[in-house]
Scaffold this active site. Structure first.
Site, short mmCIF file in Angstrom:
data_model
loop_
_atom_site.label_atom_id
_atom_site.label_comp_id
_atom_site.label_asym_id
_atom_site.label_seq_id
_atom_site.Cartn_x
_atom_site.Cartn_y
_atom_site.Cartn_z
N ILE A 106 -32.79 -104.71 31.87
CA ILE A 106 -32.95 -103.16 32.45
C ILE A 106 -34.11 -102.94 31.98
O ILE A 106 -34.19 -101.80 32.08
CB ILE A 106 -31.56 -102.43 31.54
CG1 ILE A 106 -32.11 -102.41 29.78
CG2 ILE A 106 -30.52 -102.97 31.33
CD1 ILE A 106 -32.16 -101.69 28.74
N HIS A 122 -27.30 -105.07 35.43
CA HIS A 122 -26.32 -104.37 33.90
C HIS A 122 -27.85 -103.19 34.10
O HIS A 122 -27.82 -102.47 33.36
CB HIS A 122 -27.19 -104.75 32.77
CG HIS A 122 -26.24 -106.43 32.19
ND1 HIS A 122 -26.28 -107.35 31.55
CD2 HIS A 122 -25.09 -106.67 32.90
CE1 HIS A 122 -25.41 -108.42 31.76
NE2 HIS A 122 -24.53 -107.89 32.52
N CYS A 133 -21.34 -86.42 38.63
CA CYS A 133 -21.24 -86.51 40.59
C CYS A 133 -21.17 -88.11 40.60
O CYS A 133 -21.41 -88.83 41.51
CB CYS A 133 -21.95 -85.64 41.46
SG CYS A 133 -24.10 -86.03 41.07
N CYS A 170 -28.63 -83.11 36.19
CA CYS A 170 -28.85 -83.38 37.88
C CYS A 170 -29.31 -82.47 38.53
O CYS A 170 -28.44 -81.04 37.68
CB CYS A 170 -27.39 -83.92 38.12
SG CYS A 170 -27.27 -84.51 39.37
N GLY A 207 -34.39 -117.82 31.21
CA GLY A 207 -33.97 -117.37 30.56
C GLY A 207 -32.85 -117.19 30.30
O GLY A 207 -33.27 -115.48 30.14
N THR A 208 -32.01 -117.57 30.49
CA THR A 208 -30.89 -116.72 29.78
C THR A 208 -29.31 -118.05 29.05
O THR A 208 -29.67 -118.70 29.22
CB THR A 208 -29.68 -116.09 30.79
OG1 THR A 208 -28.89 -115.43 30.63
CG2 THR A 208 -29.50 -117.27 32.49
N ASN A 233 -35.89 -122.75 30.35
CA ASN A 233 -35.32 -122.61 28.62
C ASN A 233 -35.74 -122.83 28.09
O ASN A 233 -36.57 -124.53 28.30
CB ASN A 233 -34.04 -122.40 28.57
CG ASN A 233 -32.93 -121.45 27.59
OD1 ASN A 233 -34.23 -121.39 26.00
ND2 ASN A 233 -32.52 -120.75 27.95
N ASN A 235 -35.54 -123.59 24.82
CA ASN A 235 -34.16 -123.83 23.88
C ASN A 235 -33.29 -125.37 24.47
O ASN A 235 -33.94 -126.14 25.06
CB ASN A 235 -33.62 -122.61 23.21
CG ASN A 235 -35.02 -122.18 22.56
OD1 ASN A 235 -35.72 -122.75 22.17
ND2 ASN A 235 -34.80 -120.81 22.70
#
Ligand code: OAD
Length: 275
Positions: A106, A122, A133, A170, A207-208, A233, A235
């Site tokens: 995000i 996301h 609205c 808004c 990276g997920t 990654n 890891n």
């Protein structure tokens, strides 16, 4: 052939690669991931702040915890800038290799790095949404963080009602909120994400942990459609046997090396035979 060369070979021949990113791509921009040690879900309980009802309940019972969470979040995000990995993904789009980025983040850093076709499943902290609205509108980064600090540092005390005052009302008069997806809420543009995943020839996964659905199903969609999967990654590999090439390195380090190799591979391919 090492993993970088193999990945460079695949990318250099790609016609419509798609990048799929998670929190790890922004780790080197100073934004902690969710599930690594020191990450958000290591410091805070999802049951306390992960959903809108939980957030409102905790704001009543333990407002200081919410203030601390918001302060941590604002401090981290306001300092963040795109890193080399975001920049390389944007560069691959300019080179005509990557056609879209699907991100679970995000932070808006892919867009800030110059990627044009970004699907933020996301949502984005840099967008507001009207509760009346449903209109979405961009938020000005500096204004947002300045107002958040004024609210969080206000010595007259913190209350959840003041959070609503950070965002503008808004044009319809409705109350607005940050356009981010919390647990239990609908993800955004997921059909667009599945569509580009199903049409890509290469998916570059950065990276997920791949544990939050439906977004985590994107690599599976690409795999089913015959795409090759490259996973980065530092890891563990998270997409098992679907992954064709695994690069065990941080996003910045991996992308810096991979970009060099892709450029070299393309340059070699355009050289005329015998000189
Ligand atoms: P996670 O925290 O679950 O996973 C981050 C991944 O990044 C892990 O696999 C790490 O090993 C890897 N990683 C750590 N440092 C890295 C680096 N420097 N370079 C590359 N990779 C690195 O984060 P996500 O997979 O993004 O959803 O989490 C998915 C969703 O869960 C988030 O979008 C969020 C969260 O709850 C919502 O809030 C709805």
């Amino acid at each position: 052939m090492d993993a970088y060369q193999e990945a460079a070979e695949i990318l250099a021949h790609a016609k419509r690669a798609v990048a799929f990113s998670g929190a790890g791509v922004s780790a080197e921009s100073g934004i902690p991931t969710f599930r690594d040690p020191g990450g958000i879900w290591d410091k805070f309980e999802p049951e306390e702040i992960g959903t809108v009802p939980a957030l409102l309940r905790t704001a009543q019972d333990n407002p200081e915890l919410i203030r601390q969470f918001l302060l941590d979040t604002v401090t981290v995000f306001e300092r963040s800038e795109p890193n080399r990995a975001h920049q390389c993904v944007a560069r691959l789009e300019k080179m005509g290799i990557v056609v879209a980025v699907i991100t679970q983040n995000i932070d808006g850093l892919h867009i800030e790095a110059g990627s044009q076709n970004v699907i933020e499943v996301h949502g984005s902290l840099l967008r507001g949404r009207c509760l009346a609205c449903d209109r979405q509108f961009p938020l000005q980064r500096d204004t947002l963080f300045k107002r958040a600090h004024e609210m969080l540092d206000d010595e007259s005390g913190f209350s959840i009602d003041k959070v609503a005052l950070i965002l503008p009302t808004c044009s319809c008069g409705g109350v607005t909120r940050p356009d981010v997806v919390m647990f239990g809420e609908s993800v955004q543009r997921i059909q667009d994400a599945f569509q580009v995943a199903a049409l890509c020839d290469v998916m570059l996964i950065l990276g997920t942990s791949g544990v939050v659905y439906p977004a985590a199903a994107c690599p599976g969609e690409a795999y089913k459609a015959g795409a090759k999967l490259i996973e980065i990654n530092p890891n563990e590999k998270c997409f098992g046997t679907m992954t064709n090439v695994f690069i065990k390195a941080s996003a910045e380090r991996a992308m810096r090396t991979l970009m060099e190799r892709v450029k070299n591979r393309i340059a070699e391919g355009t050289k005329k035979p015998n000189g």
